[in-house]
Design a protein around this motif. Structure first.
Motif, short mmCIF file in Angstrom:
data_model
loop_
_atom_site.label_atom_id
_atom_site.label_comp_id
_atom_site.label_asym_id
_atom_site.label_seq_id
_atom_site.Cartn_x
_atom_site.Cartn_y
_atom_site.Cartn_z
N VAL A 297 0.74 -0.88 -0.05
CA VAL A 297 0.01 0.16 -0.32
C VAL A 297 0.76 0.84 -0.43
O VAL A 297 0.37 2.33 0.39
CB VAL A 297 -1.09 0.02 1.30
CG1 VAL A 297 -2.04 -1.25 1.37
CG2 VAL A 297 -0.22 0.05 2.09
N HIS B 222 1.54 3.28 -2.34
CA HIS B 222 1.39 4.06 -3.07
C HIS B 222 0.33 5.54 -2.72
O HIS B 222 0.24 6.08 -3.11
CB HIS B 222 0.88 3.21 -3.77
CG HIS B 222 -0.45 2.25 -4.47
ND1 HIS B 222 0.40 1.15 -3.33
CD2 HIS B 222 -1.75 2.08 -5.10
CE1 HIS B 222 -1.21 0.82 -3.68
NE2 HIS B 222 -2.15 1.09 -4.23
N LEU B 223 -0.17 4.06 -1.93
CA LEU B 223 -1.67 4.89 -1.29
C LEU B 223 -1.25 5.76 0.30
O LEU B 223 -1.66 7.23 -0.22
CB LEU B 223 -2.30 4.03 -0.53
CG LEU B 223 -4.12 3.06 -1.26
CD1 LEU B 223 -4.05 1.96 -0.59
CD2 LEU B 223 -4.21 4.02 -2.37
N THR B 224 0.03 4.95 0.79
CA THR B 224 0.32 6.39 1.81
C THR B 224 1.77 7.64 1.77
O THR B 224 1.04 8.50 1.36
CB THR B 224 2.09 4.97 2.51
OG1 THR B 224 0.83 4.07 2.81
CG2 THR B 224 2.40 6.12 3.90
N SER C 37 -10.18 2.27 -9.01
CA SER C 37 -9.69 0.64 -8.50
C SER C 37 -8.45 0.00 -9.62
O SER C 37 -8.63 -0.97 -9.45
CB SER C 37 -10.76 -0.52 -8.76
OG SER C 37 -12.11 0.03 -7.61
N LEU D 251 -4.34 9.62 -6.84
CA LEU D 251 -5.42 8.83 -5.12
C LEU D 251 -6.70 8.74 -5.86
O LEU D 251 -7.62 7.33 -5.01
CB LEU D 251 -5.68 9.69 -3.99
CG LEU D 251 -4.59 9.99 -2.88
CD1 LEU D 251 -4.76 10.75 -2.28
CD2 LEU D 251 -4.83 8.32 -2.52
N ARG D 252 -7.24 9.34 -6.55
CA ARG D 252 -8.49 8.67 -7.71
C ARG D 252 -8.97 8.00 -7.92
O ARG D 252 -9.88 7.23 -8.06
CB ARG D 252 -9.11 10.15 -8.14
CG ARG D 252 -10.38 9.85 -9.40
CD ARG D 252 -11.04 11.15 -9.83
NE ARG D 252 -12.28 11.34 -10.12
CZ ARG D 252 -13.19 10.19 -10.67
NH1 ARG D 252 -12.27 8.48 -11.23
NH2 ARG D 252 -14.33 10.06 -10.88
N PHE E 264 -6.70 4.96 -7.60
CA PHE E 264 -6.44 4.30 -6.73
C PHE E 264 -8.08 3.90 -5.75
O PHE E 264 -8.41 2.65 -5.99
CB PHE E 264 -5.83 4.54 -5.37
CG PHE E 264 -4.03 4.13 -6.34
CD1 PHE E 264 -3.45 3.95 -8.11
CD2 PHE E 264 -2.81 5.12 -5.61
CE1 PHE E 264 -2.35 4.04 -8.01
CE2 PHE E 264 -1.46 5.54 -6.46
CZ PHE E 264 -1.34 4.95 -7.77
N LEU E 265 -8.30 4.78 -5.61
CA LEU E 265 -10.02 4.35 -4.72
C LEU E 265 -10.78 4.18 -5.70
O LEU E 265 -11.67 4.04 -5.04
CB LEU E 265 -9.70 5.64 -3.21
CG LEU E 265 -8.28 5.82 -2.91
CD1 LEU E 265 -8.41 6.97 -1.78
CD2 LEU E 265 -8.30 4.47 -1.89
N ALA F 77 0.75 8.99 -1.64
CA ALA F 77 -0.04 9.80 -2.05
C ALA F 77 -0.89 10.52 -1.54
O ALA F 77 -1.33 11.77 -1.32
CB ALA F 77 -1.55 9.40 -3.43
N THR F 78 -1.40 9.81 -0.23
CA THR F 78 -2.04 10.66 0.74
C THR F 78 -1.54 11.72 1.69
O THR F 78 -1.88 12.87 1.52
CB THR F 78 -3.29 9.36 1.70
OG1 THR F 78 -3.39 8.40 0.82
CG2 THR F 78 -3.71 9.84 2.47
N GLU G 142 -1.17 13.96 -7.78
CA GLU G 142 -0.83 13.05 -6.60
C GLU G 142 -3.10 12.30 -6.45
O GLU G 142 -2.81 11.41 -6.29
CB GLU G 142 -0.44 13.66 -5.37
CG GLU G 142 1.16 13.50 -5.34
CD GLU G 142 1.04 11.88 -5.79
OE1 GLU G 142 0.87 10.83 -4.89
OE2 GLU G 142 2.94 12.56 -5.97
#
Length: 92
Positions: free
Chosen positions: A33, A35-37, A68, A61-62, A64-65, A39-40, A57
């Motif tokens: 995760v 990539h999420l850490t 999907s 995130l868009r 990824f979240l 970017a967030t 960024e």
């Protein structure tokens, strides 16, 4: 003093981010995760980037979240190599 960007008490945001990075580079489960850490954290701390960087960024995130999507295979492979290549642990 609270972080002026995200409001975290006593600027714990940077400490937590650093702790997550240690976990991500020492444990494959956390590394999945990364990539999420990043970017967030970056979206919440916009002073660290240009406007274009922040928009990029946010777009990631868009993807990824909401859509999907997964990070590019090359990025996943590089992250995977980072933790597999180590013969030592980093303790926080």
């Amino acid at each position: 003093m609270n972080c002026p960007e995200c409001g975290a008490p006593e600027n714990l945001c940077q400490t937590r981010f650093d702790e997550f990075l240690v976990l991500e580079f020492t444990d494959a489960g956390y590394g999945a995760v990364h990539h999420l850490t990043v970017a967030t954290y970056m979206v919440q701390h916009s002073s660290k980037m240009t406007r274009e960087g922040w928009l990029h960024e946010r777009g990631l995130l868009r993807e990824f979240l909401v859509e999907s999507k997964l990070p590019p295979p090359k990025a996943v492979a590089l992250a995977s190599c980072a933790w597999k290549a180590r013969s030592f642990r980093i303790d926080s």
